[in-house]
Design an enzyme around this catalytic site. Sequence first.
Site, PDB file in Angstrom:
ATOM      1  N   HIS A 140     -11.397   4.120   0.376  1.00  0.00           N
ATOM      2  CA  HIS A 140     -11.883   2.777   0.735  1.00  0.00           C
ATOM      3  C   HIS A 140     -13.331   2.854   1.238  1.00  0.00           C
ATOM      4  CE1 HIS A 140      -7.405   1.848   1.539  1.00  0.00           C
ATOM      5  NE2 HIS A 140      -7.749   1.048   0.556  1.00  0.00           N
ATOM      6  N   LYS A 160       4.377  -5.712   2.601  1.00  0.00           N
ATOM      7  CA  LYS A 160       4.215  -4.254   2.565  1.00  0.00           C
ATOM      8  C   LYS A 160       4.722  -3.581   3.843  1.00  0.00           C
ATOM      9  CE  LYS A 160       0.733  -2.741  -0.714  1.00  0.00           C
ATOM     10  NZ  LYS A 160      -0.571  -2.046  -0.872  1.00  0.00           N
ATOM     11  N   SER A 172      -2.960   4.793   0.546  1.00  0.00           N
ATOM     12  CA  SER A 172      -2.545   4.762   1.948  1.00  0.00           C
ATOM     13  C   SER A 172      -1.110   5.265   2.102  1.00  0.00           C
ATOM     14  CB  SER A 172      -2.670   3.339   2.500  1.00  0.00           C
ATOM     15  OG  SER A 172      -4.001   2.899   2.372  1.00  0.00           O
ATOM     16  N   ARG A 221      -9.287   2.657  -9.088  1.00  0.00           N
ATOM     17  CA  ARG A 221      -9.262   4.126  -9.000  1.00  0.00           C
ATOM     18  C   ARG A 221      -8.924   4.761 -10.340  1.00  0.00           C
ATOM     19  NH1 ARG A 221      -4.701   4.146  -4.818  1.00  0.00           N
ATOM     20  NH2 ARG A 221      -4.291   2.339  -6.130  1.00  0.00           N
TER      21      ARG A 221
HETATM   22  N1  COA Z   1      -9.273   4.408  -2.156  1.00  0.00           N
HETATM   23  C1  COA Z   1      -8.068   4.741  -1.738  1.00  0.00           C
HETATM   24  N2  COA Z   1      -6.999   3.965  -1.876  1.00  0.00           N
HETATM   25  C2  COA Z   1      -7.175   2.789  -2.455  1.00  0.00           C
HETATM   26  C3  COA Z   1      -8.412   2.368  -2.925  1.00  0.00           C
HETATM   27  C4  COA Z   1      -9.501   3.241  -2.751  1.00  0.00           C
HETATM   28  N3  COA Z   1     -10.718   2.951  -3.164  1.00  0.00           N
HETATM   29  N4  COA Z   1      -8.277   1.168  -3.457  1.00  0.00           N
HETATM   30  C5  COA Z   1      -6.989   0.846  -3.344  1.00  0.00           C
HETATM   31  N5  COA Z   1      -6.332   1.834  -2.733  1.00  0.00           N
HETATM   32  C6  COA Z   1      -4.900   1.923  -2.464  1.00  0.00           C
HETATM   33  C7  COA Z   1      -4.522   1.417  -1.128  1.00  0.00           C
HETATM   34  O1  COA Z   1      -4.517   2.448  -0.202  1.00  0.00           O
HETATM   35  C8  COA Z   1      -3.137   0.878  -1.394  1.00  0.00           C
HETATM   36  O2  COA Z   1      -2.222   1.915  -1.304  1.00  0.00           O
HETATM   37  P1  COA Z   1      -0.710   1.632  -0.911  1.00  0.00           P
HETATM   38  O3  COA Z   1      -0.156   0.718  -1.967  1.00  0.00           O
HETATM   39  O4  COA Z   1      -0.157   2.986  -0.904  1.00  0.00           O
HETATM   40  O5  COA Z   1      -0.726   0.974   0.444  1.00  0.00           O
HETATM   41  C9  COA Z   1      -3.206   0.416  -2.841  1.00  0.00           C
HETATM   42  O6  COA Z   1      -4.260   1.110  -3.407  1.00  0.00           O
HETATM   43  C10 COA Z   1      -3.526  -1.019  -2.985  1.00  0.00           C
HETATM   44  O7  COA Z   1      -4.242  -1.386  -1.843  1.00  0.00           O
HETATM   45  P2  COA Z   1      -5.291  -2.519  -1.589  1.00  0.00           P
HETATM   46  O8  COA Z   1      -6.508  -2.324  -2.373  1.00  0.00           O
HETATM   47  O9  COA Z   1      -5.429  -2.632  -0.134  1.00  0.00           O
HETATM   48  O10 COA Z   1      -4.601  -3.723  -2.213  1.00  0.00           O
HETATM   49  P3  COA Z   1      -3.332  -4.332  -1.724  1.00  0.00           P
HETATM   50  O11 COA Z   1      -2.488  -4.404  -2.932  1.00  0.00           O
HETATM   51  O12 COA Z   1      -2.744  -3.702  -0.545  1.00  0.00           O
HETATM   52  O13 COA Z   1      -3.916  -5.699  -1.253  1.00  0.00           O
HETATM   53  C11 COA Z   1      -4.573  -7.976  -1.481  1.00  0.00           C
HETATM   54  C12 COA Z   1      -4.089  -6.691  -2.152  1.00  0.00           C
HETATM   55  C13 COA Z   1      -4.355  -7.987  -0.009  1.00  0.00           C
HETATM   56  C14 COA Z   1      -6.040  -8.080  -1.759  1.00  0.00           C
HETATM   57  C15 COA Z   1      -3.781  -9.076  -2.200  1.00  0.00           C
HETATM   58  O14 COA Z   1      -2.405  -8.868  -2.019  1.00  0.00           O
HETATM   59  C16 COA Z   1      -4.137 -10.433  -1.655  1.00  0.00           C
HETATM   60  O15 COA Z   1      -5.158 -10.983  -2.025  1.00  0.00           O
HETATM   61  N6  COA Z   1      -3.317 -10.974  -0.734  1.00  0.00           N
HETATM   62  C17 COA Z   1      -3.543 -12.263  -0.088  1.00  0.00           C
HETATM   63  C18 COA Z   1      -2.666 -13.360  -0.680  1.00  0.00           C
HETATM   64  C19 COA Z   1      -3.231 -13.861  -1.977  1.00  0.00           C
HETATM   65  O16 COA Z   1      -4.342 -14.337  -2.077  1.00  0.00           O
HETATM   66  N7  COA Z   1      -2.388 -13.737  -3.017  1.00  0.00           N
HETATM   67  C20 COA Z   1      -2.795 -14.119  -4.355  1.00  0.00           C
HETATM   68  C21 COA Z   1      -3.528 -12.955  -4.974  1.00  0.00           C
HETATM   69  S1  COA Z   1      -4.044 -13.343  -6.614  1.00  0.00           S
END
Ligand code: COA
Length: 162
Positions: A20, A44, A131, A93
């Site tokens: 990140h 989550k 994560s 990624r």
């Molecule tokens: N390096 C390391 N890990 C990364 C990464 C990076 N550059 N980019 C993503 N990841 C990992 C994260 O650690 C996470 O791992 P995990 O699943 O083991 O926890 C996974 O990839 C996805 O994480 P993240 O990028 O934080 O996305 P998310 O899926 O957790 O979050 C939101 C997505 C919060 C942006 C999305 O759910 C959202 O917008 N929610 C709000 C409600 C909404 O608007 N919904 C409609 C969406 S269209």
Amino acid sequence: MPDGLKALYPGTFDPITLGHIDIIKRARKVFDFLVIAVASNLEKKPLFTDSERVALIRNSLDKLEGIEVTSFDGLTAKFAKSIGATAIVRGIRAFSDFEFEFQMALTNRKLQPDVETVFLTPDEKHSYISSSLVKDIARRGGDITCFVPDAVKIELAKKYPS
Ligand code: COA
């Protein structure tokens, strides 16, 4: 924050990893201001609370210039608009991230047509970190030094005492 190109980097960040941070540094080269926003994301079942995740992000960044760290509830697209962001930054990624990210980008565009999604790729050495993986290793007593900032390592050790 004064005028300039502002982007939102949303995520669960449970917890923030070096992957990140790589994306944050790249995003700051492209945008004048970056708002890193922790999504509550109760589906989550995060290990860290919203405020713990925000604090971990702040404590993991060397420079906070041009960066604001906050949390939000509700729709990402709506939040982006409310803070005056012109873009949503997401990290890709690997190819496996693409399908979900593409779906989110198109949905967010439908919800907020004037906010663009910008995809950035981390250094390949961070391309496999997640994560969940980090938490799993920490819970089993493994060394996570090469995956997370020191602040996260310390707090994960408190959550999973050996
Ligand atoms: N390096 C390391 N890990 C990364 C990464 C990076 N550059 N980019 C993503 N990841 C990992 C994260 O650690 C996470 O791992 P995990 O699943 O083991 O926890 C996974 O990839 C996805 O994480 P993240 O990028 O934080 O996305 P998310 O899926 O957790 O979050 C939101 C997505 C919060 C942006 C999305 O759910 C959202 O917008 N929610 C709000 C409600 C909404 O608007 N919904 C409609 C969406 S269209």
